[in-house]
Structures are given as structure tokens and as C-alpha cells.
Design a protein around this motif. Sequence first.
Motif, mmCIF file in Angstrom:
data_model
loop_
_atom_site.group_PDB
_atom_site.id
_atom_site.type_symbol
_atom_site.label_atom_id
_atom_site.label_comp_id
_atom_site.label_asym_id
_atom_site.label_seq_id
_atom_site.Cartn_x
_atom_site.Cartn_y
_atom_site.Cartn_z
ATOM 1 N N ARG A 94 41.705 27.316 53.267
ATOM 2 C CA ARG A 94 42.929 27.835 53.880
ATOM 3 C C ARG A 94 42.909 27.598 55.392
ATOM 4 N N ASP A 120 39.730 31.119 51.073
ATOM 5 C CA ASP A 120 38.411 30.764 50.551
ATOM 6 C C ASP A 120 37.313 31.509 51.313
ATOM 7 N N GLU A 121 37.532 31.710 52.624
ATOM 8 C CA GLU A 121 36.524 32.424 53.419
ATOM 9 C C GLU A 121 36.471 33.905 53.036
ATOM 10 N N ALA A 150 53.186 36.835 39.229
ATOM 11 C CA ALA A 150 53.340 36.828 40.678
ATOM 12 C C ALA A 150 51.975 36.870 41.350
ATOM 13 N N VAL A 151 51.838 36.113 42.426
ATOM 14 C CA VAL A 151 50.681 36.257 43.306
ATOM 15 C C VAL A 151 51.267 36.722 44.633
ATOM 16 N N ILE A 161 37.299 35.298 50.180
ATOM 17 C CA ILE A 161 36.726 35.548 48.852
ATOM 18 C C ILE A 161 35.211 35.331 48.872
ATOM 19 N N PHE A 170 38.418 29.619 42.209
ATOM 20 C CA PHE A 170 39.179 30.821 42.526
ATOM 21 C C PHE A 170 40.656 30.468 42.430
ATOM 22 N N LYS A 171 41.342 30.998 41.429
ATOM 23 C CA LYS A 171 42.741 30.617 41.215
ATOM 24 C C LYS A 171 43.632 31.820 40.943
ATOM 25 N N GLY A 172 44.761 31.877 41.600
ATOM 26 C CA GLY A 172 45.752 32.904 41.321
ATOM 27 C C GLY A 172 46.276 32.724 39.918
ATOM 28 N N ILE A 173 46.381 33.814 39.137
ATOM 29 C CA ILE A 173 46.879 33.672 37.773
ATOM 30 C C ILE A 173 48.155 34.458 37.564
ATOM 31 N N ASP A 224 47.906 36.220 49.307
ATOM 32 C CA ASP A 224 47.060 35.040 49.349
ATOM 33 C C ASP A 224 45.693 35.452 49.896
ATOM 34 N N VAL A 225 44.643 34.998 49.252
ATOM 35 C CA VAL A 225 43.279 35.303 49.697
ATOM 36 C C VAL A 225 42.621 33.978 50.056
ATOM 37 N N MET A 243 37.173 25.117 45.872
ATOM 38 C CA MET A 243 38.367 25.831 46.333
ATOM 39 C C MET A 243 39.036 25.078 47.472
ATOM 40 N N SER A 244 40.370 25.170 47.513
ATOM 41 C CA SER A 244 41.107 24.613 48.645
ATOM 42 C C SER A 244 40.825 25.440 49.880
ATOM 43 N N MET A 302 53.622 28.106 44.164
ATOM 44 C CA MET A 302 53.115 28.488 42.859
ATOM 45 C C MET A 302 54.266 28.711 41.894
ATOM 46 N N GLY A 352 48.326 30.948 32.824
ATOM 47 C CA GLY A 352 49.115 30.212 33.806
ATOM 48 C C GLY A 352 48.506 30.394 35.182
ATOM 49 N N ILE A 353 48.386 29.304 35.946
ATOM 50 C CA ILE A 353 47.792 29.426 37.277
ATOM 51 C C ILE A 353 48.757 29.007 38.367
ATOM 52 N N ALA A 354 48.541 29.598 39.532
ATOM 53 C CA ALA A 354 49.398 29.359 40.692
ATOM 54 C C ALA A 354 48.894 28.125 41.425
ATOM 55 N N GLU A 355 49.038 26.955 40.800
ATOM 56 C CA GLU A 355 48.546 25.728 41.411
ATOM 57 C C GLU A 355 49.564 24.636 41.158
#
Lengths: 322, 322
Positions: free
Chosen positions: B111, A9-10, A2-3, A12, A27-30, A6-7, B108-109, B1, B29-32
Motif C-alpha cells: 500500500r 500490508d504493513e 463489503a470491505v 497487517i 491477505f485478501k478482503g472477502i 482498507d488494511v 501482498m500488494s 473491489m 468472493g474476494i475484493a481483487e
Amino acid sequence: MAVYTDVSDEDISRFVAEYDIGDVVSFKGIAEGVENTNFLLQTTKAPYILTLYEKRVNPDDLPFYLGLMDHLSAKGLNCPTPIHGKDGVALRRLCGRPAAITSFLQGMSPRRIQPHHCAGVGAALAELHSAGQDFEMHLPNALSIKGWRSLFDSCAEHADDVEPGLGKMIGEELAFLEENWPHALPKGVIHADLFPDNVFFFPNKEAVSGLIDFYFACNDLFCYDVAICMNAWCFEPDNSFNVTKAKNLLSHYSKVRPLSDVEKAALPILARGASLRFLLTRLYDWVNTPKDALVTPKNPREYINKLRFHQRVENATAYGLD
Amino acid sequence: MAVYTDVSDEDISRFVAEYDIGDVVSFKGIAEGVENTNFLLQTTKAPYILTLYEKRVNPDDLPFYLGLMDHLSAKGLNCPTPIHGKDGVALRRLCGRPAAITSFLQGMSPRRIQPHHCAGVGAALAELHSAGQDFEMHLPNALSIKGWRSLFDSCAEHADDVEPGLGKMIGEELAFLEENWPHALPKGVIHADLFPDNVFFFPNKEAVSGLIDFYFACNDLFCYDVAICMNAWCFEPDNSFNVTKAKNLLSHYSKVRPLSDVEKAALPILARGASLRFLLTRLYDWVNTPKDALVTPKNPREYINKLRFHQRVENATAYGLD
């Protein structure tokens, strides 16, 4: 997986600027950890893990967890090392949540447990117990035997929905454990949640490459941690107990931190307690998780079967101990 | 995700052995991506992305997508480069699904979209259109104007549940577009889904660091792709249209691939079409997604507002074009 948070880009980029770890390049949610939100953060220097602590972690306990990881890393244990900001502070805030960056550990969680994994995790657990002995902070186990009755009371009325007679079985087991629990065994810092998800290996290697997720760590009986591990690693998917795996786990543990005769004798009751603890938390989650939740609760049944197995065990020879 | 398919440590080790990319050291596993399952795979050589294609991707179209990424990478475009196995094959199978490993893109994407992002994405889109011109494979757009009526028919009865009168509005718009669509404009390979999620930047840099997710790519009007992009990047969260962003997007596109007067004149109708296309697919998903799905469907309302905006536009000066 679960993520939850959400964070941007600015956010982080600003957050990473508080550290001396280079600039963000990815930077990726895992999908790792069910309690917190985890990101894999790649900077111009190295890969890191960013964790945002969600509501199930008590913020007051975070200094213990991060301090423990600092301590264990300094002792040479492969666990996430908290990265301290330019101001020396490791526990910070991001997106309204407590947050920390830690080092990135190589390796993978095993999905199909082999006997050699059990040898590796046994040794790693004993190394953790030994390395934690001079850690100065203290955190009581919120899910120790003292906490089980109130947990049970909060979901007892739904126990029989999982399996008829389960409420009565748990009540009797709880009374037995409260009467017979071996409180006087050797104590120290335990991981308390060393499931395969939290242990990394390199392919075909026995040695553990890293331990993660110290957010249930606390002070309790060392041998209770061994029992939790045995439950998590030594049963097959069909609920049968694999004594070869247990023997590997216990013998490799003992090479690093020998188990006393009193500890060995207490293993069956500790294993019953370890079964009941996960049965109770799974029952609680099963009853209380909304149907549209991000995370599917784990079925409590698996731990009913483990409890029944240990109830029939007469002594630790059933676990492959001499 | 979403991570729809779990891949074991043993499966990934075996799979990676079919390539000449070193040994696995980490796998998460990534949330993409919402259509496929994506993993970040770190080997002793480099980081890679492993994608398992789930049921919404037509396996017959995968050679086009992977071939296109190969082609664009060879032309110097920053997009995932398919990694070929030792036998030369890029499209393989893993866990019963088509699967491919591609290179890992940094960045990074964004936001919160800034005007400089729109300049960067405009230039990147034109570079994509130019680089794709000599790609030899061909894939018709399954979601072009020819596909909208059947899509609408399949969910028309539920349109008014989203907003009273929506069914009538869509019906009239569809008739108008079918009558007036500028089929003769310059065509070629388009991305067709260049939303901010699919575009990477480095912090505070205008230039795009990479484009991902080519799984809607197809042959269609270049300027229709521009219109999709304008919808995705130039509206504020309150649905207002930011003409500075549009001007940036269109002017930086034109520096790389000049828009003809005919294309400029067609932009308002293409933008209406681009709005209707996403309104229809979101309406379809809204109506058809089970409540317990892993992914929450996007609200169609956003595209009702975009469509209304473009319906009121008289000519492309409203988008900041001279």
C-alpha cells in the motif's frame, strides 16, 4: 458484501506479529458479512479470518461474542475460534477499530436450500443451544419484543411507502404480540441470525460444517431462535412454505434438544414475532440507507409475506409437527 | 473491489468436477480486480483463484491472456498459471460468463510504496519482457497511441468539467505525441497495467513474489511499459516525483534487460504518453460511470499532474539515469 476498511500490508504484518500464528503470506478482503470488514489471512501456519468491527457492532458487546465463540469451540462446536495474542488477549485494535483473528472454517453457504440442509441446520441449532447452556456471560437481546416498538416508531411514517396499509398491519401485530408473547419459555444463548449465509456445508452433505457470524447472539427464548431459522430456511423463493423442510428442521432439532409441548404450542406466535423482527429491521434499513451505500438493503416485503403466512397458522401441525 | 456475479455452491461444485483439482472445501468472493469477479477457491488439493470475465474484457482476447500466463509460468515467472480441465481446456464457461481457474499466488500488494519495492518491480518487469519474447501469439494494444484520439473525442466535451483548460491541454499533447512518438523502439509483450495492486511481495522483501492481472497485456514498446510503471510506482501521494524510486526501478530493470541509449532518450516522451493514456481512460470512466456503480472511478487529476511533470523533463537524467 463489503470491505469498509482498507488494511495496509504493513499494518497487517505488525498486527500478526502480536500473535503466535506465523508470518503473513497472503491477505485478501472477502465478500462475507455485511456489518463488518472481513479478510482471509493466510500465514505460514494456517488460514485465518481477520474481522474489523465496524460501527454497527457495539464494542461493549464484543467480549460476549468472542467469549461465546471461545466457549462453543471448547465444547466442540464448529464455529470460528478466537485466536488469542501472545499476551492472551483476543479482542485487539487495528486501523482504529476493534479487531479479532479467528480460525478459518471450511465449507460453503448453500444458495439453493435443499431439505437436507434444513435437517443439518436444525441439528446444529440445537447443538448450539445445548453447548451454550453453561456459558456464564449474559447479553439481553437488543432486538427482542421489547425493542420492536421503538424501532417501529422510528420508521412508521414510511411503512405505507413499501405497501399501502403496512403501518396499520404492523401496529396491530405489535399490539397482539405484546399482549400474548410467551415470556416464560426456556431461555439461553441463541444465535438470532442463523440465515443460510451464516451456515457452511460440504457439497451434498447433510451435516453442517460450521456456523459463523455470532454478532447478533444474545440471551432469549430457544424456540424463538428456532422460529427465526424456520423463516430463513423453510420458505421457497416464491414465498410458499415448504413443510418438508420445516419438518426436517424441527425433527432434527428435537433429536438433540427435545421441544416441550408448551414450546411447540408457542411456535406460531414466535414465528409471527420472528417475522415482525426482520420486517422491522429491513423496513428501518430500507428507509434509512442512502442510495449510494456500499450495501443494498434487503426488501422488507419478503417478511410481510412470512408474517401473513404465520398469522393464518392455527397450530404447529402446520409446520409438520405431530 | 467488486463481486459482480454470484456463483452458487452447486455451480462451483459442478464446475470444479470438470478439473482434476480435488473437491471444493471453501469458496469466497474476494475484493481483487475491478474489471472481473474473483473467488478464492480452496479444494482438497490447494488454493486457487476462479475468475469470471465480466463485460469489460473482450472474450476474443482471453486465449491470448491465458496463453501468455501459460507461457510465462512455463518460463518460471511467478504469475497465475491457468489450470486446464480434464479435457485440456483452460478457458471455460460458468454462470453465462467466460471463466478460468488459475493457481493462487502468495504475497501482498504494497500500500505504501518503498524504494525497495521499485527495485523489485523493475527487475520483475524486465523478466516479464524477456520471458515473453518467444511467445507466439500477438495482440495489438487497444489503448496505444492510435487509440487515444477516439477515446479523447468521446469525452472531450466534459474535460473542462474536471479542470478548466484540460480539453485544450489534452488536444495539444495528443498532437505533440502523434507527431513525435518513437514507433521504432524494441517491442514485445508488455503488461501495460503493472500498478501496485497487481504486484505481490512478501513483507520486507525486495523481490516480487508474483505478478497478476494480465488482462491489459498486449504487444507494444517495452520502454512504454517501463514508463507506465514509473508513473505508477515513483510518484508520492502528494504528486512529487521520487527520483530514488525511479533510479531503483530503472537500474534493476536494466540489470535484467539493458535499456539502449535510444530507449533512454525516449523515456520522457513515453512517460508523457503513459500519463495521457491513464488520464484519458480515467476521464472517460469519470464521465461515464453512473453514480450508483459498484466501483468508484479514479480521479483523472492525478494523471494531469504526472503529465505536467514529464512535460517539463528535458532528458532521462531527471529519472535518475546517467
